[in-house]
Scaffold this active site. Structure first.
Site, PDB file in Angstrom:
ATOM      1  N   ASN A   1       3.299  -0.135  12.376  1.00  0.00           N
ATOM      2  CA  ASN A   1       2.327  -0.578  11.385  1.00  0.00           C
ATOM      3  C   ASN A   1       1.285   0.524  11.264  1.00  0.00           C
ATOM      4  O   ASN A   1       0.573   0.829  12.227  1.00  0.00           O
ATOM      5  CB  ASN A   1       1.674  -1.890  11.823  1.00  0.00           C
ATOM      6  CG  ASN A   1       0.767  -2.480  10.757  1.00  0.00           C
ATOM      7  OD1 ASN A   1       0.191  -1.755   9.954  1.00  0.00           O
ATOM      8  ND2 ASN A   1       0.640  -3.794  10.746  1.00  0.00           N
ATOM      9  N   VAL A   2       1.198   1.136  10.075  1.00  0.00           N
ATOM     10  CA  VAL A   2       0.379   2.337   9.923  1.00  0.00           C
ATOM     11  C   VAL A   2      -1.122   2.086  10.024  1.00  0.00           C
ATOM     12  O   VAL A   2      -1.903   3.046  10.003  1.00  0.00           O
ATOM     13  CB  VAL A   2       0.684   3.059   8.591  1.00  0.00           C
ATOM     14  CG1 VAL A   2       2.088   3.631   8.598  1.00  0.00           C
ATOM     15  CG2 VAL A   2       0.465   2.138   7.394  1.00  0.00           C
TER      16      VAL A   2
ATOM     17  N   TYR B   1      -5.654  -2.444  -5.407  1.00  0.00           N
ATOM     18  CA  TYR B   1      -4.682  -1.352  -5.489  1.00  0.00           C
ATOM     19  C   TYR B   1      -5.318  -0.116  -6.116  1.00  0.00           C
ATOM     20  O   TYR B   1      -5.200   0.991  -5.588  1.00  0.00           O
ATOM     21  CB  TYR B   1      -3.471  -1.798  -6.300  1.00  0.00           C
ATOM     22  CG  TYR B   1      -2.329  -0.803  -6.294  1.00  0.00           C
ATOM     23  CD1 TYR B   1      -1.451  -0.735  -5.204  1.00  0.00           C
ATOM     24  CD2 TYR B   1      -2.125   0.066  -7.357  1.00  0.00           C
ATOM     25  CE1 TYR B   1      -0.405   0.172  -5.188  1.00  0.00           C
ATOM     26  CE2 TYR B   1      -1.080   0.975  -7.350  1.00  0.00           C
ATOM     27  CZ  TYR B   1      -0.222   1.024  -6.268  1.00  0.00           C
ATOM     28  OH  TYR B   1       0.820   1.926  -6.255  1.00  0.00           O
TER      29      TYR B   1
ATOM     30  N   ALA C   1      -8.469   0.708  -6.299  1.00  0.00           N
ATOM     31  CA  ALA C   1      -9.479   1.256  -5.396  1.00  0.00           C
ATOM     32  C   ALA C   1      -8.834   2.034  -4.256  1.00  0.00           C
ATOM     33  O   ALA C   1      -9.294   3.124  -3.886  1.00  0.00           O
ATOM     34  CB  ALA C   1     -10.354   0.135  -4.852  1.00  0.00           C
ATOM     35  N   SER C   2      -7.780   1.474  -3.696  1.00  0.00           N
ATOM     36  CA  SER C   2      -7.114   2.145  -2.568  1.00  0.00           C
ATOM     37  C   SER C   2      -6.505   3.467  -2.999  1.00  0.00           C
ATOM     38  O   SER C   2      -6.589   4.473  -2.288  1.00  0.00           O
ATOM     39  CB  SER C   2      -6.044   1.237  -1.961  1.00  0.00           C
ATOM     40  OG  SER C   2      -4.940   1.053  -2.840  1.00  0.00           O
TER      41      SER C   2
END
Length: 259
Positions: A63-64, A155, A157-158
């Site tokens: 999990n990154v 999404y 914003a990321s």
């Protein structure tokens, strides 16, 4: 000799979509691939099947959003393959939800995986690339990182954050001969889109079967991007052919977005 033969490449989000396409692209180029994905069984089975065919690959359930998990997997891979040459950050999630219906959890999950995950992965990548005295990273932003759109706030914003992250890394580590660029795809029909087609149809007031034709109508080249379009660009950005490029956010949109 293929430029990637004998090189070591880490790919996150490796069990499906663009990440999986990158895995297959680079193992066929003679690279040793380190495949990371939160779907532990899927990524380990994929790596096992490819290794049985003679390819150099290791798969790890990671999990990154947890740096220690990334580090532990990469350290095991380095023991087998040697230090990391290239890194591709393809892990990500996407949900279409109206702004006022967007929960804090969806916001946190999206920013954690899409932005924090790339930040932590880049830290681990650079820690290893400094030992080599060079390296190249490809992050994944999106055309949605360059233009906001309704029902897509977390999404967008990321992915805007990924662009700034990429530029910051490029500026700081260019003197160390470490390059970092990002790709801003338009619509690539991967399993991620299969999961959100119904939500997009609701947003646009059309039927689900009309979603992809609707996209194509707005694209000057009149087709969606293929995973091969993406892997070809990844390959170019990692290769010496782009040795004077860093900090760039490359559109791969068929002309639907040009800034």
């Amino acid at each position: 000799m293929n430029e990637f033969e004998g090189k070591v490449i880490v790919v996150t989000g490796a069990a499906s979509g663009i990440g999986e396409a990158c895995v297959h692209h680079f193992i066929k180029s003679g690279s040793a691939v380190v495949a990371l994905d939160f779907q532990k069984d899927k990524v380990e089975d994929m790596a096992r099947n490819l290794a049985e065919k003679g390819y150099k690959i290791l798969g790890f359930g990671v999990n990154v959003i947890y740096k220690e998990q990334i580090q532990n997997a990469v350290e095991k891979a380095v023991e087998k393959f040697g230090e990391i040459d290239y890194w591709v950050n393809a892990a990500g999630i996407s949900r279409i939800v109206p702004f006022l219906e967007t929960s804090e959890k969806l916001w946190d999950d999206t920013l954690n995986i899409n932005l924090k995950g790339q930040f932590l992965s880049c830290q681990v990548a650079i820690e290893h690339m400094l030992k080599n005295g060079k390296g190249a990273i490809v992050n994944f932003s999106s055309q949605s990182g360059k233009k906001g759109t309704n029902s897509y706030a977390p999404y967008c914003a990321s992915k805007a954050g990924v662009i700034a992250l990429t530029q910051s890394i490029a500026k700081e580590f260019g003197p160390n001969n470490i390059r970092c660029n990002d790709i801003c795809p338009g619509v690539v029909h991967t399993p991620m889109w299969d999961k959100q087609t119904a939500d997009y149809a609701k947003k646009k007031g059309i039927r689900p079967e009309e979603v992809m034709p609707n996209f194509i109508q707005e694209i000057p080249l009149k087709r969606l991007a293929t995973v091969e379009d993406v892997t070809n660009l990844v390959s170019f950005l990692l290769s010496d052919k782009s040795s004077y490029m860093t900090g760039q956010s490359i559109n791969l949109t068929g002309g639907s977005w040009m800034w």
